[in-house]
Design a protein around this motif. Sequence first.
Motif, mmCIF file in Angstrom:
data_model
loop_
_atom_site.group_PDB
_atom_site.id
_atom_site.type_symbol
_atom_site.label_atom_id
_atom_site.label_comp_id
_atom_site.label_asym_id
_atom_site.label_seq_id
_atom_site.Cartn_x
_atom_site.Cartn_y
_atom_site.Cartn_z
ATOM 1 N N ALA B 94 0.832 -1.207 0.000
ATOM 2 C CA ALA B 94 0.000 0.000 0.000
ATOM 3 C C ALA B 94 0.861 1.250 0.000
ATOM 4 N N ALA B 95 1.887 1.263 0.860
ATOM 5 C CA ALA B 95 2.739 2.455 0.956
ATOM 6 C C ALA B 95 3.494 2.673 -0.355
ATOM 7 N N GLY B 96 3.991 1.596 -0.950
ATOM 8 C CA GLY B 96 4.725 1.709 -2.212
ATOM 9 C C GLY B 96 3.821 2.171 -3.335
ATOM 10 N N ALA B 97 2.618 1.575 -3.412
ATOM 11 C CA ALA B 97 1.676 1.982 -4.458
ATOM 12 C C ALA B 97 1.239 3.430 -4.238
ATOM 13 N N GLY B 98 1.005 3.786 -2.966
ATOM 14 C CA GLY B 98 0.608 5.152 -2.650
ATOM 15 C C GLY B 98 1.662 6.156 -3.083
ATOM 16 N N LEU B 99 2.927 5.831 -2.839
ATOM 17 C CA LEU B 99 4.007 6.735 -3.239
ATOM 18 C C LEU B 99 4.087 6.839 -4.762
ATOM 19 N N GLY B 100 3.983 5.693 -5.436
ATOM 20 C CA GLY B 100 4.038 5.701 -6.908
ATOM 21 C C GLY B 100 2.911 6.520 -7.501
ATOM 22 N N ALA B 122 2.062 3.102 -9.613
ATOM 23 C CA ALA B 122 1.543 2.454 -8.389
ATOM 24 C C ALA B 122 2.013 1.002 -8.348
ATOM 25 N N PHE B 123 1.933 0.318 -9.493
ATOM 26 C CA PHE B 123 2.360 -1.087 -9.558
ATOM 27 C C PHE B 123 3.847 -1.215 -9.270
ATOM 28 N N VAL B 124 4.643 -0.365 -9.928
ATOM 29 C CA VAL B 124 6.100 -0.405 -9.737
ATOM 30 C C VAL B 124 6.441 -0.085 -8.278
ATOM 31 N N GLY B 125 5.772 0.942 -7.727
ATOM 32 C CA GLY B 125 6.023 1.318 -6.337
ATOM 33 C C GLY B 125 5.711 0.173 -5.382
ATOM 34 N N ALA B 126 4.585 -0.503 -5.637
ATOM 35 C CA ALA B 126 4.179 -1.610 -4.754
ATOM 36 C C ALA B 126 5.203 -2.741 -4.808
ATOM 37 N N MET B 127 5.628 -3.111 -6.011
ATOM 38 C CA MET B 127 6.558 -4.237 -6.140
ATOM 39 C C MET B 127 7.936 -3.883 -5.562
ATOM 40 N N LEU B 128 8.372 -2.632 -5.792
ATOM 41 C CA LEU B 128 9.671 -2.220 -5.232
ATOM 42 C C LEU B 128 9.618 -2.223 -3.699
ATOM 43 N N ALA B 129 8.486 -1.797 -3.161
ATOM 44 C CA ALA B 129 8.347 -1.761 -1.692
ATOM 45 C C ALA B 129 8.474 -3.177 -1.109
ATOM 46 N N LEU B 245 2.208 -9.802 -5.764
ATOM 47 C CA LEU B 245 2.080 -9.447 -7.180
ATOM 48 C C LEU B 245 0.613 -9.195 -7.535
ATOM 49 N N GLY B 246 -0.265 -10.099 -7.110
ATOM 50 C CA GLY B 246 -1.689 -9.941 -7.402
ATOM 51 C C GLY B 246 -2.251 -8.684 -6.758
ATOM 52 N N THR B 247 -1.853 -8.443 -5.509
ATOM 53 C CA THR B 247 -2.341 -7.248 -4.799
ATOM 54 C C THR B 247 -1.842 -5.979 -5.495
ATOM 55 N N ALA B 248 -0.565 -5.992 -5.895
ATOM 56 C CA ALA B 248 -0.001 -4.814 -6.571
ATOM 57 C C ALA B 248 -0.749 -4.534 -7.874
#
Lengths: 257, 333
Positions: B94-100, B122-129, B245-248
């Motif tokens: 959530a935090a990664g997607a939120g930042l992205g 958002a997807f990239v941010g979520a996966m990187l997080a 991955l699915g959540t992101a």
Amino acid sequence: MSWIDIEDVCVMVGSKALLSGVTLHVEAGTWCTIIGPNGAGKTTLVETVAGLRRVTSGRVSVAGQHIARLHERERARLVSLVPQQPEVPAGMTVHDYVALGRVAYHGLLHAPSREDRNVVESVLERLSLGDFAQRDVVSLSGGERQRMVLARALAQSTMVIVLDEPTTGLDVRHQMQLLELLKKEVADCGLTVLATLHDLTLAGQFADRLVLLDEGKVILDGPSREVVRSGELSEHYGMNLRVVDVDGSDVIVPVRH
Amino acid sequence: MTALTLVALVVAVICGLVVGPTSIGTWRVVGAMFAHVGIGHDTLTNLQSTIIWQLRAPRMVLGLMAGAMLAVAGGTYQGVFRNPLADPYLLGVAAGAGLGATFAIVDIGSGLVTPTWTPLLAFVGAMLAVAFTWLVGGRGLRSNTATLILAGVAVAALLTSVQTYLQQQASSGSIVRVYIWLLGSLASASWSSVLLVLPYVVICIVVCVMAGRALDAMSVGEDESRSLGIRVRQVRFIVIAASSLGTAAIVSAVGLIGFVGIIVPHIVRLLVGTSYRRILPISVFFGAAFLVFADTVARTILAPSELPLGVVTAAIGAPTFVLILSLRRGFVR
């Protein structure tokens, strides 16, 4: 022929040696019990044989196979474990808990086969757990629970079983009952047992052989009666232990100073 | 229970297509659904057909996928971490997607990125997080789950602080758009967004559901599981990777929808017991139905404006959960 071969094993955690140069060979179909004071390294030794702990040096083999080089499933078909404080997941039935012993055979993606189910039924029957099969595991008494954990280990159909203080928390009757059940399995199935026990009397009465461990080293290793009657037990337990013969069985009694 | 959940799912699908500001008869919509598979005739006008198939249907399908994915990911996380408070956002998704998403919406770099980049970032941010959490937590394979959870908390806190800073620097219009995204919505659903996330969601749901037997076996703890022949660390990696991955993918399409991932598996657990072999597949259907119902409420109760989806999921889910909990414990007679 020995089924468990422990060759000059050292286990270090930081700079502390939990096991130091331990060498031990357990013959097929025999019962070997490790005794020793708290902190002697007993649990570390059985966890090492079960493949749960890496050795710093030396080698542990079961049935001639280097235990550290085996995959989890191969290892689980060779050695089963009864832990000191087993985790009992609420909501699981006794049957399902015992059936976990068959995971190494049917894997995680397949349902148990007919053979798996037969093995589970047979073990439940032998350990008088058939009537409890559909009960929630948390509803069992301490004695029933330990029998259930033993049943899971037996369902693994291994030739070697290691037990870490399997009688912890049980009253005298249930301790005897559990060890008698195990003794019967040893006799009927030719199991090889490596166990740790704190109760020296029970250790001496059930094991073919006792190994006294202290500070990670083997101090004494021999037939139960010889080890029990040696004077070294008192020295290593730091107290006066007296051996009393009761109807031909050795009973170890601590004597208060 | 499975049959009941499937009935709820069918009712949710029909509600998702029938209920809306433009009134179209239930049986005409049902007739149009059958006509789509070659049974009977479609009696909808062109306008009604467009409303059903281009507006409501993709929204409903995306809702089904989001509910199913978030619910099964939450159940899987609760199993693998053996923690009832685990949800799909535990490791920083959530935090990664939120930042992205914030990065895209507030337009850092003067036109370098645009709001249309929001799903991708958002997807990239979520996966990187999640990857960062995995590395910080001792690569997950070697560490225990508690270390991984704490690493997730730290990474989420760090990314949220950066996201808050970006928000503070943005214009008021951007802040509102970020806020709306953070509360989650299916309003921008289209067939292209459905097709974009479909492969991820299908594969990840299948992997998570197949992990049920492994999660049941792993409920006896790591050491005992290993002694039973389970490669605990590998299972943990696969399950966390699939859930994350699915959540992101879902979060990138619909924003942050809270509550579904934590409460739906618990409701299902109260109804069907503690075995993940039952909890996970039923959570897929229950989560899907639940989110479509929630979205139907969100878009109709204050029509023509919409309530944030996260508000509705909490408002419906919390009382439902409390009711079931009370019934199960015999508090309500």
